[in-house]
Write an enzyme that holds these catalytic residues in place. Structure first.
Site, PDB file in Angstrom:
ATOM      1  N   ARG A  66      89.191  -8.388 -51.251  1.00 22.22           N
ATOM      2  CA  ARG A  66      89.711  -9.679 -51.683  1.00 22.22           C
ATOM      3  C   ARG A  66      89.562  -9.862 -53.192  1.00 22.22           C
ATOM      4  O   ARG A  66      88.760  -9.203 -53.842  1.00 22.22           O
ATOM      5  CB  ARG A  66      88.977 -10.810 -50.966  1.00 22.22           C
ATOM      6  CG  ARG A  66      89.269 -10.904 -49.478  1.00 22.22           C
ATOM      7  CD  ARG A  66      88.481 -12.039 -48.836  1.00 22.22           C
ATOM      8  NE  ARG A  66      87.043 -11.843 -48.945  1.00 22.22           N
ATOM      9  CZ  ARG A  66      86.265 -12.425 -49.843  1.00 22.22           C
ATOM     10  NH1 ARG A  66      86.768 -13.267 -50.728  1.00 22.22           N
ATOM     11  NH2 ARG A  66      84.963 -12.183 -49.859  1.00 22.22           N
ATOM     12  N   LYS A 126      92.202 -14.584 -44.640  1.00 27.62           N
ATOM     13  CA  LYS A 126      91.265 -15.511 -45.269  1.00 27.62           C
ATOM     14  C   LYS A 126      91.950 -16.737 -45.861  1.00 27.62           C
ATOM     15  O   LYS A 126      91.308 -17.782 -46.024  1.00 27.62           O
ATOM     16  CB  LYS A 126      90.449 -14.788 -46.345  1.00 27.62           C
ATOM     17  CG  LYS A 126      89.440 -13.789 -45.771  1.00 27.62           C
ATOM     18  CD  LYS A 126      88.487 -14.438 -44.768  1.00 27.62           C
ATOM     19  CE  LYS A 126      87.428 -13.459 -44.277  1.00 27.62           C
ATOM     20  NZ  LYS A 126      86.591 -14.037 -43.187  1.00 27.62           N
ATOM     21  N   HIS A 146      81.948 -19.305 -40.508  1.00 25.26           N
ATOM     22  CA  HIS A 146      82.132 -17.866 -40.728  1.00 25.26           C
ATOM     23  C   HIS A 146      81.064 -17.169 -39.896  1.00 25.26           C
ATOM     24  O   HIS A 146      79.981 -16.863 -40.373  1.00 25.26           O
ATOM     25  CB  HIS A 146      81.973 -17.551 -42.224  1.00 25.26           C
ATOM     26  CG  HIS A 146      82.308 -16.143 -42.576  1.00 25.26           C
ATOM     27  ND1 HIS A 146      81.680 -15.467 -43.582  1.00 25.26           N
ATOM     28  CD2 HIS A 146      83.207 -15.271 -42.040  1.00 25.26           C
ATOM     29  CE1 HIS A 146      82.180 -14.248 -43.679  1.00 25.26           C
ATOM     30  NE2 HIS A 146      83.098 -14.105 -42.747  1.00 25.26           N
ATOM     31  N   SER A 182      77.814  -9.563 -44.863  1.00 23.89           N
ATOM     32  CA  SER A 182      78.064  -8.153 -44.609  1.00 23.89           C
ATOM     33  C   SER A 182      76.768  -7.346 -44.620  1.00 23.89           C
ATOM     34  O   SER A 182      75.925  -7.521 -45.503  1.00 23.89           O
ATOM     35  CB  SER A 182      79.014  -7.607 -45.682  1.00 23.89           C
ATOM     36  OG  SER A 182      79.294  -6.255 -45.477  1.00 23.89           O
ATOM     37  N   LYS A 240      75.998  -8.671 -37.897  1.00 26.70           N
ATOM     38  CA  LYS A 240      76.711  -9.734 -37.180  1.00 26.70           C
ATOM     39  C   LYS A 240      77.607  -9.170 -36.071  1.00 26.70           C
ATOM     40  O   LYS A 240      77.557  -9.621 -34.925  1.00 26.70           O
ATOM     41  CB  LYS A 240      77.533 -10.550 -38.184  1.00 26.70           C
ATOM     42  CG  LYS A 240      78.391 -11.647 -37.588  1.00 26.70           C
ATOM     43  CD  LYS A 240      78.854 -12.622 -38.670  1.00 26.70           C
ATOM     44  CE  LYS A 240      79.726 -11.964 -39.697  1.00 26.70           C
ATOM     45  NZ  LYS A 240      81.133 -11.846 -39.274  1.00 26.70           N
ATOM     46  N   THR A 241      78.430  -8.186 -36.431  1.00 25.52           N
ATOM     47  CA  THR A 241      79.351  -7.614 -35.452  1.00 25.52           C
ATOM     48  C   THR A 241      78.595  -6.849 -34.371  1.00 25.52           C
ATOM     49  O   THR A 241      78.851  -7.001 -33.172  1.00 25.52           O
ATOM     50  CB  THR A 241      80.359  -6.678 -36.145  1.00 25.52           C
ATOM     51  OG1 THR A 241      81.123  -7.438 -37.083  1.00 25.52           O
ATOM     52  CG2 THR A 241      81.293  -6.034 -35.137  1.00 25.52           C
ATOM     53  N   ASP A 292      84.634 -13.320 -36.062  1.00 27.53           N
ATOM     54  CA  ASP A 292      84.465 -13.674 -37.475  1.00 27.53           C
ATOM     55  C   ASP A 292      84.635 -15.150 -37.834  1.00 27.53           C
ATOM     56  O   ASP A 292      83.976 -15.624 -38.741  1.00 27.53           O
ATOM     57  CB  ASP A 292      85.457 -12.845 -38.302  1.00 27.53           C
ATOM     58  CG  ASP A 292      85.140 -12.847 -39.784  1.00 27.53           C
ATOM     59  OD1 ASP A 292      83.978 -12.628 -40.149  1.00 27.53           O
ATOM     60  OD2 ASP A 292      86.064 -13.065 -40.591  1.00 27.53           O
ATOM     61  N   ARG A 294      88.659  -0.456 -43.138  1.00 19.84           N
ATOM     62  CA  ARG A 294      88.659  -1.379 -41.993  1.00 19.84           C
ATOM     63  C   ARG A 294      89.724  -1.012 -40.962  1.00 19.84           C
ATOM     64  O   ARG A 294      90.647  -0.245 -41.234  1.00 19.84           O
ATOM     65  CB  ARG A 294      88.917  -2.813 -42.472  1.00 19.84           C
ATOM     66  CG  ARG A 294      87.755  -3.425 -43.250  1.00 19.84           C
ATOM     67  CD  ARG A 294      88.070  -4.830 -43.679  1.00 19.84           C
ATOM     68  NE  ARG A 294      86.979  -5.448 -44.398  1.00 19.84           N
ATOM     69  CZ  ARG A 294      86.071  -6.263 -43.865  1.00 19.84           C
ATOM     70  NH1 ARG A 294      86.130  -6.542 -42.574  1.00 19.84           N
ATOM     71  NH2 ARG A 294      85.122  -6.795 -44.584  1.00 19.84           N
TER      72      ARG A 294
END
Length: 532
Positions: A60, A200, A219, A239, A243-244, A258, A324
């Site tokens: 981003r 986003k 988030h 990151s 989390k994932t 997410d 990704r």
């Protein structure tokens, strides 16, 4: 000229966007892949995945994101975090972008942001690249085909990577631009092929709109107990905090990966898919995500692959560390069909403490939860970025500062109110270092983290004996069956207790200095949590 589904109630021509080449409305995955291959946008990979590179931008561009400063939003935008654009600059940008688009082919997807129909918004995505259309078709929610004939967009996003902005004329920072105009219900993206800007931009939009309705945009990832959507949990984390990995629990049902909202109806996913990092991804550690990388239509972004076999290289980060894959949520076998759940019974704030100070788990009061939510702490480790030779703190408020149009306290207060109303239990989980800081200690054992998290989610951890942490004031369990008790007391894992104390004071000071910016805007109980 229109192509694809043409019996729409609301076309681009109705929006004043005329003079384009072919416009393809709501193509499905096979047609989008065919178009992308015909256009030379990427390569068909194993299993029908689509392999692309995004060129100059592999992530981003937060400094190039602008909000148009109109009277309706002037007093509600967090301007210290969001670059402003003048209405005149936006009007010139829109006019020039439309002129640039003349005669070119475009792809349109009519999609929905939000699994709760009561609070969902209709978003029209207009993209120059067919694979961007495929990407956002995965990441947002897809209406039933019959519903598309009467689809009316609440907001329109136009993404034109070949367009270069003029900073002087368009009142922006560079040739790359992401411009949000709430009055005109338009988002314009130019000068970048990175697909994450599509996703986003909608998240930022919902982060502005939903708090006015008393809905907490988050988030975070979310899951619930199998067969029991009422038993929901949400996982905040930057990151590298897990989390994932930790939310993708095969024993629980995945609500989403997410972006979520918390309304009076409970938890709901904003999205219809996942956008997962693939660096060092393995079939052993994350089998379901790994399997998506060879499924039909999955978008593989910025991954090196063998030119003969098209086999992906999950360890080669020469294009970017931010490689990704994007895929629809139903590619995960334990994903929720409704993408909704009850009010969270447990809220998990994940952090990766490379200083070796924080315990593996701690129970938070609502005020402490707001303090750590506003802090949004994790840490960079040596080697992650050039010049990083010792752990460095990262504070990203609300665990997602770049996507927050409003001031952090708006989201913090909403979270605290919902915790109080619905009685959620809050936990801080450290997946970082123990027995010393990075370079001396070791990474927190994943087996212990999972055991503690399971006990927190099933309620058994609440029955444990707790002690008060001397540095941050939160409650830390003293023992839990199956977990080494020494691990629960970070100081005892260090060879030198005095060195731990010094490191702890250093971290406490970092937290305090970062939190000074919020002190004028928060209540006394949160201030008390901030000072311990």
């Amino acid at each position: 000229m229109s192509s694809g589904r043409v019996n729409l109630k609301f076309t681009l021509e109705d929006q004043g966007i005329t003079g384009l080449g072919a416009v393809y409305y709501n193509l499905m995955e096979p047609a989008l892949i065919q178009a992308a291959i015909k256009n030379g946008e990427g390569t068909l990979g194993q299993g029908g995945a689509f392999l692309v590179e995004t060129g100059k931008f592999t992530g981003r561009s937060p400094k190039d994101k602008h909000v148009v400063k109109t009277a309706s939003v002037a007093d509600t935008i967090w301007w210290e975090n969001n670059a402003e654009m003048s209405p005149e600059g936006f009007d010139a940008l829109y006019e020039d972008m439309l002129a640039h688009m003349k005669g070119r082919d475009y792809y349109v997807q009519d999609l929905v942001g939000g699994a709760d129909p009561e609070h969902a918004i209709n978003v029209r995505m207009v993209t120059e690249l067919a694979w961007h259309n495929l990407f956002i078709r995965h990441l947002l929610r897809r209406p039933e085909r019959d519903a598309l004939n009467s689809f009316l967009a609440d907001f329109t996003v136009i993404n034109c990577p070949s367009f270069q902005a003029d900073p002087a004329k368009h009142n922006c920072r560079s040739e790359t631009v992401i411009a949000m105009n709430f009055d005109r219900k338009l988002i314009l993206i130019g000068g970048t092929e990175y697909a994450g800007e599509n996703k986003k931009s909608v998240f930022s939009l919902l982060n502005y709109l939903l708090p006015e309705k008393g809905i907490m945009p988050m988030h975070c990832s979310a899951n619930h107990a199998k067969g029991n959507p009422v038993d929901s949990a949400i996982f905040f984390g930057l990151s590298g905090t897990g989390k994932t990995t930790l939310s993708a629990d095969p024993a629980r049902t995945l609500i989403g990966d997410d972006e979520h909202g918390w309304s009076n109806n409970g938890t709901f996913n904003f999205e219809g898919g996942c956008y997962a990092k693939t660096i060092n991804l393995s079939a052993e550690a994350e089998p379901e995500i790994f399997a998506t990388t060879t499924k039909f239509g999955t978008v593989i972004e910025n991954m090196v692959f063998d030119e003969e076999t098209f086999e992906l290289d999950y360890e080669d980060s020469s294009l970017t560390e931010n490689m990704r894959c994007a895929y629809p949520l139903h590619y995960i076998s334990n994903a929720s069909e409704t993408a909704t759940g009850g009010h969270p019974k447990n809220i998990i704030l994940l952090t990766c403490d490379a200083y070796g100070v924080l315990p593996p788990i701690a129970r938070l009061t609502p005020a402490q939860a707001m303090y750590h939510f506003l802090s949004g702490f994790t840490s960079k480790t040596p080697g992650t970025e050039r010049g990083v030779v010792e752990p460095e703190p990262t504070f990203s408020t609300c665990f997602g500062a770049p996507f927050m149009p409003r001031r952090p306290e708006v989201y913090g207060n909403l979270l605290r109110e919902k915790i109080a109303k619905h009685g959620a239990t809050c936990w801080l989980v450290n997946t970082g270092w123990t027995g010393g800081s990075y370079g001396t200690g070791s990474r927190m054992p994943i087996k212990a983290t999972r055991a503690l998290l399971t006990a927190a989610l099933d309620g058994s951890l609440n029955e444990a004996t707790f002690r008060k942490d001397g540095n941050f004031g939160f409650d830390v369990p003293v023992t839990l069956k199956g977990v080494d008790a020494t691990l629960l007391d970070p100081r005892s894992t260090w060879a030198d207790g005095a060195a731990y104390d010094a490191q702890a004071q250093k971290l406490v000071k970092m937290f305090a200095e970062n939190f000074e910016q919020y002190m004028p805007h928060i209540d006394d109980d949160v201030k008390a949590a901030a000072i311990g």
